[in-house]
Design a protein around this motif. Structure first.
Motif, mmCIF file in Angstrom:
data_model
loop_
_atom_site.group_PDB
_atom_site.id
_atom_site.type_symbol
_atom_site.label_atom_id
_atom_site.label_comp_id
_atom_site.label_asym_id
_atom_site.label_seq_id
_atom_site.Cartn_x
_atom_site.Cartn_y
_atom_site.Cartn_z
ATOM 1 N N GLU A 180 4.114 5.129 0.087
ATOM 2 C CA GLU A 180 3.641 5.559 -1.232
ATOM 3 C C GLU A 180 3.232 7.017 -1.081
ATOM 4 O O GLU A 180 2.086 7.325 -0.748
ATOM 5 N N THR A 231 3.025 9.462 -3.220
ATOM 6 C CA THR A 231 2.169 10.050 -4.252
ATOM 7 C C THR A 231 0.813 9.353 -4.225
ATOM 8 O O THR A 231 0.753 8.126 -4.283
ATOM 9 N N LYS A 259 -8.436 9.613 -3.295
ATOM 10 C CA LYS A 259 -7.010 9.772 -3.573
ATOM 11 C C LYS A 259 -6.281 9.427 -2.287
ATOM 12 O O LYS A 259 -6.485 10.089 -1.265
ATOM 13 N N ALA A 312 -2.579 8.589 -0.449
ATOM 14 C CA ALA A 312 -1.148 8.336 -0.258
ATOM 15 C C ALA A 312 -1.041 7.598 1.066
ATOM 16 O O ALA A 312 -1.937 7.687 1.905
ATOM 17 N N LYS A 356 4.269 14.200 1.056
ATOM 18 C CA LYS A 356 4.668 12.842 0.693
ATOM 19 C C LYS A 356 5.146 12.050 1.910
ATOM 20 O O LYS A 356 5.573 10.901 1.773
ATOM 21 N N TYR A 383 12.583 9.452 -12.956
ATOM 22 C CA TYR A 383 12.651 9.963 -11.579
ATOM 23 C C TYR A 383 13.653 11.101 -11.448
ATOM 24 O O TYR A 383 13.401 12.096 -10.776
ATOM 25 N N LYS A 414 10.314 15.402 -4.239
ATOM 26 C CA LYS A 414 9.998 14.056 -4.719
ATOM 27 C C LYS A 414 10.619 13.039 -3.764
ATOM 28 O O LYS A 414 11.586 13.340 -3.075
#
Lengths: 366, 366
Positions: free
Chosen positions: B93, B95, B103, B105, B138, B232, B239
């Motif tokens: 994950e 993001t 927060k 990730a 990411k 997406y 990304k």
């Protein structure tokens, strides 16, 4: 260090020079309720992979925060050379089982060392238990190696006793003798008692402070003898146990007897005392000096029971050696991290059952 | 390397001297059915902690066996200096989400490097993705850094394309230009198609060999356009995506339309081609040389569709550069392990979104 009792994160700042280990400060940062519940929700039970992954990274953040906070007004973060990070054990199965055609023992600690290294800028050593399992050991206990470094005496027999969630001892024959140190989990420490106290107090208390509940309640001898007939107590060392065996499920079983909760607390406390005393009587010199650490040392009823069950021994605490009994394990993992970077194998095969001594740990650079 | 497509374990033995990367041999060891099913049973779903822990150690054994087997009659195990071990991703994950007040990730790879190091006697680097996430990235993709090392040309614009379970590209502007390389996941690779093929063939086939099913079946344009309207595809790079978004659940959704399975295979194949072509058209030079790797290169229908959708580009495969397209990722993680021990930061912030370049990996000594 954060142990199976889920009290919180123990941070020990330790000055290690050669063989001298000097704790500078030790602090505990209790887990917030939500964090404790999240850890329980992934510990040896049905859960979602996502929860484990997220908690893995969250715990990294919490560890880093605890380390930064512990350093404040004590020492500059930049002057810390090394972090030893045990992580949070969410599964441990030291004895191999048959799994997809292989014999597999396993252990799983979460808490991401990459987060710790990135937030602190400090080289971080983690994953201490896996290599011992890879070498055929049970992955536990690891502290006995440190017990030898810290407590083994030239002529006096000693026993290092840790009463955490699970209780374990390291038998330390005199260095001058031909006997080698060995270690094993004696059985339950505080875990069953703590679970019963939470139930008894509707969650208001998480442990039997000073043993006050157990002291005034009634022992149920038949139940006690039944529990002591558990085959675990007769197994030859090395042996290891955990939350799987002496945790919430075990406490639930006790509650199901319908006996008064305070009596169950007294009886479970006696189970801890008796199983420790039994292990020392069977496997160490009766006149050993017993050096205790872990949360259990604050339970004066439990300690008094131990003294009474071991009349020839001298029961003391690590405090006598300048070591906070609540932080001994945290201090031990600082020492183990130091052993790792010095490339010294740091498992005690006589404690873990490993085929050989191996380097314990995995390194995340700063 | 063992990717999200669960084909098996890719082993690449690579000779790295300075900047020269020369693959000696690459081999795939398919997962046994039981192992594949066990991995699926812990990948982003409800599971038991015990299964993850046991699989973590079992995969270590399987990786070590694959490495030992790949070395047989090729090279002495003792002459291997280093293992780069990606592990099996069971959750990712990239993001951050809000989790217990932080927060977070996260990423989770299993397969124990301590087992690998102990069984092979070779220094093992693992956990490549975590530090990038710790630095705000990411955690994916990581291969683009290696693409730059292997493929970036002084004057020619190139695109490195990998069609695995997920497809991703690295845009490689000429070294002499002022532009920097960047990379991102374009969307589905083979994962949706493979899931549909397994369903269509009752598990007899795990992929659309050579694209033969898709080639002769019917495209459903309305469905295709609907899928291409997924937000997406419009997100700005960097990304990343995965099994969570374009995996079994997505395939199940397609099956639920009631359309013939072979048509769904054709339409999902076209989705892969269109989303890759769209990404290249939008973010790279139209006359780029596109260097493809991953299982998708064997799907000649898919490759023909790409050529037709990108008329100005020259579509080729990594084979031209001496690199087996099925083993590019495995080779990449050998290179990343080498970068780690040379203490060279090896994430590409323009690919992962990290705040800074960081050392990727964690070291288990031999």
């Amino acid at each position: 260090m954060s142990g199976t009792s889920l009290d919180g994160i123990d941070v020990a700042i330790v000055d290690i020079t050669g063989k001298r280990v000097k704790p500078i400060i030790t602090r505990t940062f209790p887990y917030a309720k939500a964090a404790r519940e999240a850890i329980l929700s992934v510990s040896n039970c049905m859960t979602h992979t996502a929860t484990i992954a997220r908690l893995h990274f969250l715990l990294g953040e919490l560890y880093a925060e605890a380390i930064r906070e512990a350093c404040k007004r004590v020492i500059k973060l930049e002057s810390i050379g090394l972090i030893g990070m045990h992580g949070q054990t969410i599964f441990h199965e030291g004895t191999p089982i048959e799994y997809l055609g292989h014999k597999v023992a396993s252990t799983l600690q979460i808490g991401d060392p990459a987060i710790v290294a990135e937030r602190t800028g400090i080289r971080t050593i983690s994953n201490f238990r896996e290599r011992d399992i890879a070498a055929g050991g049970k992955g536990a206990p690891l502290v006995p190696y440190v017990d030898c470094l810290l407590f083994q005496h030239a002529r006096k027999p000693r026993v290092s006793l840790n009463i955490g969630g699970i209780a374990n001892i390291t038998v330390l024959p005199p260095k001058n003798s031909r006997k080698n140190a060995f270690a094993f989990d004696t059985g339950p420490g505080n875990m069953i008692v703590d679970a019963l106290v939470r139930k008894f107090t509707d969650g208001k208390q998480t442990c039997d402070l000073n043993g006050d509940i157990a002291r005034r309640a009634k022992l149920h001898n038949q139940l006690l003898e039944g529990m002591l007939s558990d085959p675990y107590f007769d197994l030859a060392p090395p042996k290891t146990t955990g939350r799987e065996q002496f945790g919430q499920d075990f406490a639930n079983g006790l509650v199901a007897t319908g006996l008064p909760l305070e009596d169950l607390i007294a009886t479970a406390t006696e189970l801890t005392a008796r199983s420790i005393a039994l292990a020392i009587t069977k496997h160490a010199s009766p006149d050993s000096e017993v050096i205790a650490a872990g949360g259990g040392v604050h339970n004066s009823h439990l300690m008094a029971r131990l003294s009474s069950l071991l009349p020839a021994a001298r029961i003391t605490a690590t405090t006598e050696f300048g070591i906070d009994p609540d932080a001994k394990e945290a201090i031990a993992f600082a020492v183990l991290a130091h052993e790792f970077i010095r490339r010294r194998p740091a498992n005690l095969p006589a404690a873990t059952g490993a085929r050989r001594s191996v380097l314990l740990g995995r390194e995340t650079p700063r």
